[in-house]
Design a protein around this motif. Structure first.
Motif, short mmCIF file in Angstrom:
data_model
loop_
_atom_site.label_atom_id
_atom_site.label_comp_id
_atom_site.label_asym_id
_atom_site.label_seq_id
_atom_site.Cartn_x
_atom_site.Cartn_y
_atom_site.Cartn_z
N THR A 105 -44.46 -27.85 -71.24
CA THR A 105 -43.68 -27.61 -72.45
C THR A 105 -44.10 -28.52 -73.61
O THR A 105 -43.89 -28.16 -74.77
CB THR A 105 -42.18 -27.83 -72.16
N ASN A 106 -44.69 -29.69 -73.31
CA ASN A 106 -45.14 -30.57 -74.38
C ASN A 106 -46.45 -30.12 -75.01
O ASN A 106 -46.71 -30.44 -76.18
CB ASN A 106 -45.32 -32.00 -73.85
N PHE A 107 -47.28 -29.41 -74.26
CA PHE A 107 -48.63 -29.13 -74.73
C PHE A 107 -48.99 -27.66 -74.76
O PHE A 107 -50.16 -27.33 -74.99
CB PHE A 107 -49.65 -29.89 -73.87
N SER A 108 -48.03 -26.79 -74.55
CA SER A 108 -48.36 -25.37 -74.57
C SER A 108 -47.11 -24.54 -74.86
O SER A 108 -46.00 -24.88 -74.41
CB SER A 108 -48.97 -24.93 -73.23
N ALA A 109 -47.28 -23.46 -75.63
CA ALA A 109 -46.22 -22.50 -75.87
C ALA A 109 -46.35 -21.30 -74.94
O ALA A 109 -45.69 -20.28 -75.15
CB ALA A 109 -46.24 -22.04 -77.33
N ALA A 110 -47.18 -21.44 -73.90
CA ALA A 110 -47.40 -20.32 -72.99
C ALA A 110 -46.12 -19.82 -72.33
O ALA A 110 -45.97 -18.60 -72.15
CB ALA A 110 -48.44 -20.71 -71.93
N PRO A 111 -45.17 -20.71 -71.93
CA PRO A 111 -43.94 -20.17 -71.33
C PRO A 111 -43.18 -19.24 -72.27
O PRO A 111 -42.57 -18.27 -71.82
CB PRO A 111 -43.13 -21.44 -71.02
N LEU A 112 -43.19 -19.53 -73.57
CA LEU A 112 -42.52 -18.63 -74.51
C LEU A 112 -43.24 -17.29 -74.57
O LEU A 112 -42.60 -16.23 -74.66
CB LEU A 112 -42.47 -19.27 -75.91
N LYS A 113 -44.56 -17.31 -74.51
CA LYS A 113 -45.31 -16.06 -74.46
C LYS A 113 -45.04 -15.32 -73.16
O LYS A 113 -44.98 -14.09 -73.13
CB LYS A 113 -46.80 -16.35 -74.62
N LEU A 114 -44.86 -16.09 -72.07
CA LEU A 114 -44.53 -15.46 -70.79
C LEU A 114 -43.20 -14.73 -70.88
O LEU A 114 -43.04 -13.63 -70.35
CB LEU A 114 -44.49 -16.52 -69.69
N ALA A 115 -42.22 -15.35 -71.57
CA ALA A 115 -40.93 -14.70 -71.74
C ALA A 115 -41.09 -13.39 -72.51
O ALA A 115 -40.45 -12.37 -72.20
CB ALA A 115 -39.97 -15.64 -72.48
N THR A 116 -41.96 -13.40 -73.52
CA THR A 116 -42.20 -12.17 -74.29
C THR A 116 -42.81 -11.09 -73.40
O THR A 116 -42.40 -9.92 -73.45
CB THR A 116 -43.14 -12.47 -75.47
N TRP A 117 -43.79 -11.46 -72.58
CA TRP A 117 -44.43 -10.48 -71.71
C TRP A 117 -43.48 -9.97 -70.64
O TRP A 117 -43.52 -8.78 -70.28
CB TRP A 117 -45.68 -11.07 -71.07
N LEU A 118 -42.63 -10.84 -70.12
CA LEU A 118 -41.63 -10.38 -69.14
C LEU A 118 -40.66 -9.39 -69.78
O LEU A 118 -40.26 -8.39 -69.17
CB LEU A 118 -40.88 -11.58 -68.57
N GLY A 119 -40.25 -9.69 -71.01
CA GLY A 119 -39.36 -8.77 -71.71
C GLY A 119 -40.02 -7.42 -71.95
O GLY A 119 -39.39 -6.37 -71.79
N LEU A 120 -41.31 -7.45 -72.33
CA LEU A 120 -42.02 -6.19 -72.54
C LEU A 120 -42.17 -5.42 -71.24
O LEU A 120 -41.99 -4.18 -71.21
CB LEU A 120 -43.41 -6.50 -73.13
N ALA A 121 -42.47 -6.13 -70.14
CA ALA A 121 -42.61 -5.45 -68.86
C ALA A 121 -41.29 -4.81 -68.42
O ALA A 121 -41.25 -3.68 -67.92
CB ALA A 121 -43.09 -6.44 -67.80
N SER A 122 -40.18 -5.51 -68.62
CA SER A 122 -38.88 -4.95 -68.25
C SER A 122 -38.54 -3.74 -69.12
O SER A 122 -37.94 -2.76 -68.65
CB SER A 122 -37.80 -6.02 -68.36
N PHE A 123 -38.92 -3.79 -70.40
CA PHE A 123 -38.67 -2.65 -71.29
C PHE A 123 -39.45 -1.42 -70.83
O PHE A 123 -38.91 -0.30 -70.79
CB PHE A 123 -39.06 -3.03 -72.72
N LEU A 124 -40.72 -1.61 -70.47
CA LEU A 124 -41.51 -0.49 -69.97
C LEU A 124 -40.94 0.06 -68.68
O LEU A 124 -40.93 1.28 -68.45
CB LEU A 124 -42.97 -0.94 -69.76
#
Length: 349
Positions: free
Chosen positions: A239-258
């Motif tokens: 969390t200190n050095f990457s925003a990847a978890p936030l992008k992961l949340a976006t991809w999980l949301g997109l996958a659930s929408f599909l």
């Protein structure tokens, strides 16, 4: 960040001692069993350098006899400096306290368990001077003394950090390193509330080198990094050095929408063919999936919001209760000097 020291300053008018060439910062928490072996190996090594040095032992709120042993050792070792924190603030916070208070032209950080060999300090100092480096990393070339689980999780950690943060993250480099005064001064200016130095220092782009060594077994006591703290360190690192978890949340949301769209199409096709048999299985799975994805996304957002909240509060991550550099060194034990016989009072018989 720290609060102002509560211990009294040196006597007014007394000149501040000259800055040493080398400072060795040693965070400690319940290290009473490892303290004597550490001193037995560290002191002869530093005395043999022939240069002024100090050892900054940071007591991170120990509950055993570590503080008493440190003060006892200081009577025989004037270069030993004890910094005592008011409570257990964690390894990285104790390391921060030591780095911020170290006065040397070069600063080495090392743990008290002797898994990292103090003898490599000589090599680090020589390499930094020869190549004019700001950082020299201690890299573990062999972790055969660690358990298989420890080796596996450590390998996964460094692999993940190099993928998320960048290839500049040194492999198998912990908190055993040498820093120049310029690097330490820059670290002091950073507003980090929860620093992870094994990632923070490489991210600043200092010119660095490496010294390899095999990792030894712990000399005494128990590890201060159980699974819970290892997971916490990994979460702080990500969390200190990457925003990847936030992008992961976006991809999980997109996958659930599909997935929901597919379920809608399936339901419409079933309705058109009159095969809509009432059942709870599909509905149960859909609700669980959506609920789980939403909770994961909320948890990831909460981690980042919590760090923003901590940064806004600007509370000190540690409080220093005592720094022996603010008080005169205690006299070394020994026989008292015999006063002048002429000055002795007469004794009547």
């Amino acid at each position: 960040m720290e609060a102002p020291p509560t211990t009294p300053d040196r006597t007014p008018g007394t000149p501040r001692p000259a800055a040493p060439t080398l400072s060795v910062v040693v965070p400690m928490y319940n290290e009473e069993d490892a303290l004597v072996p550490l001193i037995d190996r560290l002191r002869p090594l530093l005395d043999g350098l022939g240069e002024p040095y100090e050892v900054v032992a940071v007591d991170d709120g120990s509950r055993d006899a570590t503080p008493e042993l440190l003060h006892g050792a200081r009577r025989m070792w004037p270069q030993l400096r004890v910094v005592r924190l008011r409570r257990n603030a964690g390894h990285q916070a104790a390391l921060t306290a030591g780095l911020h208070r170290a006065r040397g032209a070069y600063v080495v950080s090392i743990d008290a368990d002797l898994q990292d060999p103090p003898e490599k300090i000589v090599d680090m100092l020589a390499l930094a001077r020869r190549d004019r480096l700001d950082v020299v990393y201690g890299v573990r070339s062999d972790r055969g003394t660690d358990t298989g689980f420890k080796r596996g999780t450590a390998g996964a950690y460094y692999w993940l950090m190099r993928r998320l943060a960048g290839a500049w993250v040194p492999r198998q480099a912990g908190d055993f390193r040498l820093l120049s005064r310029a690097a330490v001064d820059i670290l002091r200016e950073l507003p980090e509330q929860q620093p992870v130095y094994r990632l923070l220092i490489p991210s600043l782009g200092f010119r660095g080198g490496e010294v390899d060594y095999p990792r030894a077994a712990r000399v005494a006591g128990e590890t201060k990094y159980p699974l819970r703290r290892m997971v916490r360190l990994a979460v702080d690192s990500v969390t200190n050095f990457s925003a990847a978890p936030l992008k992961l949340a976006t991809w999980l949301g997109l996958a659930s929408f599909l997935f929901c769209l597919l379920m809608m199409v399936f339901g419409l096709v079933a309705y058109a063919n009159d095969v809509t048999v009432p059942g709870w299985a599909s509905l149960f799975v859909a609700v669980l999936l959506l609920g789980g994805v939403q909770l994961i996304c909320l948890g990831l957002l909460g981690e980042y919001i919590g760090r923003i909240y901590t940064a806004v509060q600007q509370r000190p991550t540690y409080l220093v209760a005592e720094d022996t550099a603010d008080a005169p060194a205690p006299p070394a034990p020994g026989p008292a000097a015999d006063p002048d016989p002429a000055a002795r009072p007469a004794v009547s018989r």
